[in-house]
Design a protein around this motif. Structure first.
Motif, mmCIF file in Angstrom:
data_model
loop_
_atom_site.group_PDB
_atom_site.id
_atom_site.type_symbol
_atom_site.label_atom_id
_atom_site.label_comp_id
_atom_site.label_asym_id
_atom_site.label_seq_id
_atom_site.Cartn_x
_atom_site.Cartn_y
_atom_site.Cartn_z
ATOM 1 N N LEU A 1 36.597 41.498 18.222
ATOM 2 C CA LEU A 1 36.855 41.587 16.782
ATOM 3 C C LEU A 1 37.100 40.203 16.178
ATOM 4 O O LEU A 1 36.666 39.928 15.060
ATOM 5 C CB LEU A 1 38.037 42.512 16.504
ATOM 6 N N GLY A 2 37.767 39.333 16.906
ATOM 7 C CA GLY A 2 37.957 37.966 16.431
ATOM 8 C C GLY A 2 36.643 37.211 16.333
ATOM 9 O O GLY A 2 36.412 36.457 15.384
ATOM 10 N N GLN A 3 35.747 37.430 17.297
ATOM 11 C CA GLN A 3 34.425 36.806 17.272
ATOM 12 C C GLN A 3 33.621 37.308 16.073
ATOM 13 O O GLN A 3 32.949 36.530 15.387
ATOM 14 C CB GLN A 3 33.691 37.130 18.584
ATOM 15 N N LEU A 4 33.701 38.598 15.791
ATOM 16 C CA LEU A 4 32.992 39.159 14.636
ATOM 17 C C LEU A 4 33.548 38.612 13.322
ATOM 18 O O LEU A 4 32.794 38.299 12.399
ATOM 19 C CB LEU A 4 33.091 40.681 14.641
ATOM 20 N N GLN A 5 34.852 38.492 13.233
ATOM 21 C CA GLN A 5 35.459 37.958 12.018
ATOM 22 C C GLN A 5 35.081 36.494 11.825
ATOM 23 O O GLN A 5 34.795 36.060 10.705
ATOM 24 C CB GLN A 5 36.980 38.101 12.073
ATOM 25 N N GLY A 6 35.060 35.727 12.898
ATOM 26 C CA GLY A 6 34.619 34.339 12.811
ATOM 27 C C GLY A 6 33.176 34.233 12.362
ATOM 28 O O GLY A 6 32.820 33.360 11.570
ATOM 29 N N GLY A 7 32.320 35.119 12.853
ATOM 30 C CA GLY A 7 30.928 35.141 12.426
ATOM 31 C C GLY A 7 30.779 35.490 10.960
ATOM 32 O O GLY A 7 29.950 34.915 10.247
ATOM 33 N N THR B 1 18.570 31.848 -4.133
ATOM 34 C CA THR B 1 19.352 32.783 -3.321
ATOM 35 C C THR B 1 19.154 32.448 -1.853
ATOM 36 O O THR B 1 18.028 32.404 -1.366
ATOM 37 C CB THR B 1 18.916 34.230 -3.595
ATOM 38 N N ALA B 2 20.255 32.202 -1.159
ATOM 39 C CA ALA B 2 20.224 31.897 0.275
ATOM 40 C C ALA B 2 20.823 33.063 1.045
ATOM 41 O O ALA B 2 21.897 33.558 0.707
ATOM 42 C CB ALA B 2 21.013 30.624 0.570
ATOM 43 N N THR B 3 20.099 33.506 2.067
ATOM 44 C CA THR B 3 20.568 34.584 2.939
ATOM 45 C C THR B 3 20.674 34.028 4.349
ATOM 46 O O THR B 3 19.701 33.504 4.895
ATOM 47 C CB THR B 3 19.579 35.765 2.923
ATOM 48 N N VAL B 4 21.860 34.149 4.935
ATOM 49 C CA VAL B 4 22.085 33.683 6.305
ATOM 50 C C VAL B 4 22.418 34.904 7.160
ATOM 51 O O VAL B 4 23.302 35.687 6.819
ATOM 52 C CB VAL B 4 23.226 32.653 6.379
ATOM 53 N N THR B 5 21.676 35.059 8.252
ATOM 54 C CA THR B 5 21.890 36.154 9.191
ATOM 55 C C THR B 5 22.269 35.552 10.537
ATOM 56 O O THR B 5 21.634 34.606 11.001
ATOM 57 C CB THR B 5 20.607 36.993 9.337
ATOM 58 N N LEU B 6 23.310 36.106 11.165
ATOM 59 C CA LEU B 6 23.819 35.565 12.430
ATOM 60 C C LEU B 6 24.002 36.693 13.435
ATOM 61 O O LEU B 6 24.633 37.707 13.128
ATOM 62 C CB LEU B 6 25.150 34.849 12.204
ATOM 63 N N ARG B 7 23.454 36.494 14.629
ATOM 64 C CA ARG B 7 23.720 37.413 15.738
ATOM 65 C C ARG B 7 24.976 36.917 16.442
ATOM 66 O O ARG B 7 25.008 35.810 16.961
ATOM 67 C CB ARG B 7 22.548 37.441 16.717
ATOM 68 N N VAL B 8 26.015 37.742 16.448
ATOM 69 C CA VAL B 8 27.297 37.363 17.049
ATOM 70 C C VAL B 8 27.300 37.824 18.503
ATOM 71 O O VAL B 8 27.223 39.022 18.769
ATOM 72 C CB VAL B 8 28.473 37.988 16.281
ATOM 73 N N PRO B 9 27.375 36.888 19.451
ATOM 74 C CA PRO B 9 27.349 37.274 20.868
ATOM 75 C C PRO B 9 28.690 37.861 21.317
ATOM 76 O O PRO B 9 29.740 37.613 20.710
ATOM 77 C CB PRO B 9 27.058 35.962 21.582
ATOM 78 N N LEU C 1 22.686 40.976 24.226
ATOM 79 C CA LEU C 1 24.105 41.200 24.462
ATOM 80 C C LEU C 1 24.914 40.732 23.259
ATOM 81 O O LEU C 1 25.846 39.958 23.375
ATOM 82 C CB LEU C 1 24.550 40.476 25.725
ATOM 83 N N ASP C 2 24.527 41.221 22.097
ATOM 84 C CA ASP C 2 25.203 40.829 20.865
ATOM 85 C C ASP C 2 26.228 41.888 20.483
ATOM 86 O O ASP C 2 26.005 43.087 20.661
ATOM 87 C CB ASP C 2 24.189 40.679 19.725
ATOM 88 N N ALA C 3 27.330 41.421 19.921
ATOM 89 C CA ALA C 3 28.337 42.352 19.422
ATOM 90 C C ALA C 3 27.850 43.000 18.138
ATOM 91 O O ALA C 3 28.007 44.201 17.946
ATOM 92 C CB ALA C 3 29.660 41.624 19.193
ATOM 93 N N ALA C 4 27.248 42.211 17.260
ATOM 94 C CA ALA C 4 26.732 42.723 15.983
ATOM 95 C C ALA C 4 25.927 41.616 15.318
ATOM 96 O O ALA C 4 25.893 40.473 15.784
ATOM 97 C CB ALA C 4 27.872 43.162 15.073
ATOM 98 N N THR C 5 25.312 41.978 14.213
ATOM 99 C CA THR C 5 24.619 41.015 13.367
ATOM 100 C C THR C 5 25.292 41.029 12.007
ATOM 101 O O THR C 5 25.452 42.098 11.410
ATOM 102 C CB THR C 5 23.124 41.375 13.232
ATOM 103 N N VAL C 6 25.696 39.866 11.541
ATOM 104 C CA VAL C 6 26.344 39.749 10.239
ATOM 105 C C VAL C 6 25.473 38.896 9.331
ATOM 106 O O VAL C 6 24.740 38.026 9.799
ATOM 107 C CB VAL C 6 27.772 39.161 10.350
ATOM 108 N N ASP C 7 25.532 39.183 8.044
ATOM 109 C CA ASP C 7 24.756 38.390 7.102
ATOM 110 C C ASP C 7 25.516 38.236 5.797
ATOM 111 O O ASP C 7 26.459 38.965 5.521
ATOM 112 C CB ASP C 7 23.375 38.995 6.845
ATOM 113 N N SER C 8 25.073 37.248 5.026
ATOM 114 C CA SER C 8 25.682 36.972 3.734
ATOM 115 C C SER C 8 24.618 36.418 2.796
ATOM 116 O O SER C 8 23.695 35.740 3.230
ATOM 117 C CB SER C 8 26.825 35.968 3.871
ATOM 118 N N VAL C 9 24.780 36.738 1.516
ATOM 119 C CA VAL C 9 23.855 36.281 0.484
ATOM 120 C C VAL C 9 24.658 35.529 -0.564
ATOM 121 O O VAL C 9 25.721 35.984 -0.990
ATOM 122 C CB VAL C 9 23.127 37.473 -0.166
#
Length: 130
Positions: free
Chosen positions: A22-28, A93-101, A113-121
């Protein structure tokens, strides 16, 4: 006493790993929000779309590195509202997508082996005066 120690260890390991994940996901999530915001700002500040793209990629790399992530796990997409991408008054508009390991798990070839994928616009209006 022995049963208590055994059960405590058996239950605490998954809970600790869950907290780390959860900390890794929040950091991502924090990393992509900052990266998208800065990428849109630096792209809109440049005079040339090619230089703007290069500056946006550097901004994304810095924001991700500040949070301990690699640019290899991220993707940057930039879209413009007008035909002239950096025309005054247009929106970038910039969209950043990150695979959180997953924390502590090495990457294996062919395995995801990713925990999730997070993105932001994030969007930025190109100024009229340069």
């Amino acid at each position: 006493m022995l049963e208590f120690v055994f059960l405590a260890v058996l239950l605490m390991i998954p809970v600790v790993y869950l907290v780390l994940t959860l900390g890794q996901l929040q950091g991502g999530a924090y990393a992509v929000v900052g990266a998208a915001d800065q990428a849109a700002k630096v792209f809109a500040a440049e005079a040339d779309p090619a230089r703007g793209r290069a500056a946006a990629e550097v901004a994304v790399a810095l924001a991700l590195r500040d949070h301990g992530f690699s640019l290899d796990d991220a993707r940057l997409d930039i879209a413009c509202s007008a035909a002239g991408c950096l025309a005054p008054g247009s929106t970038v508009t910039a969209t950043v997508t990150l695979r959180v390991p997953l924390p502590g798990v090495p990457s294996l070839p062919g395995a995801s082996l990713d925990a999730a994928t997070v993105d932001s616009v994030a969007s930025q209006v190109v100024g009229r005066f340069r």
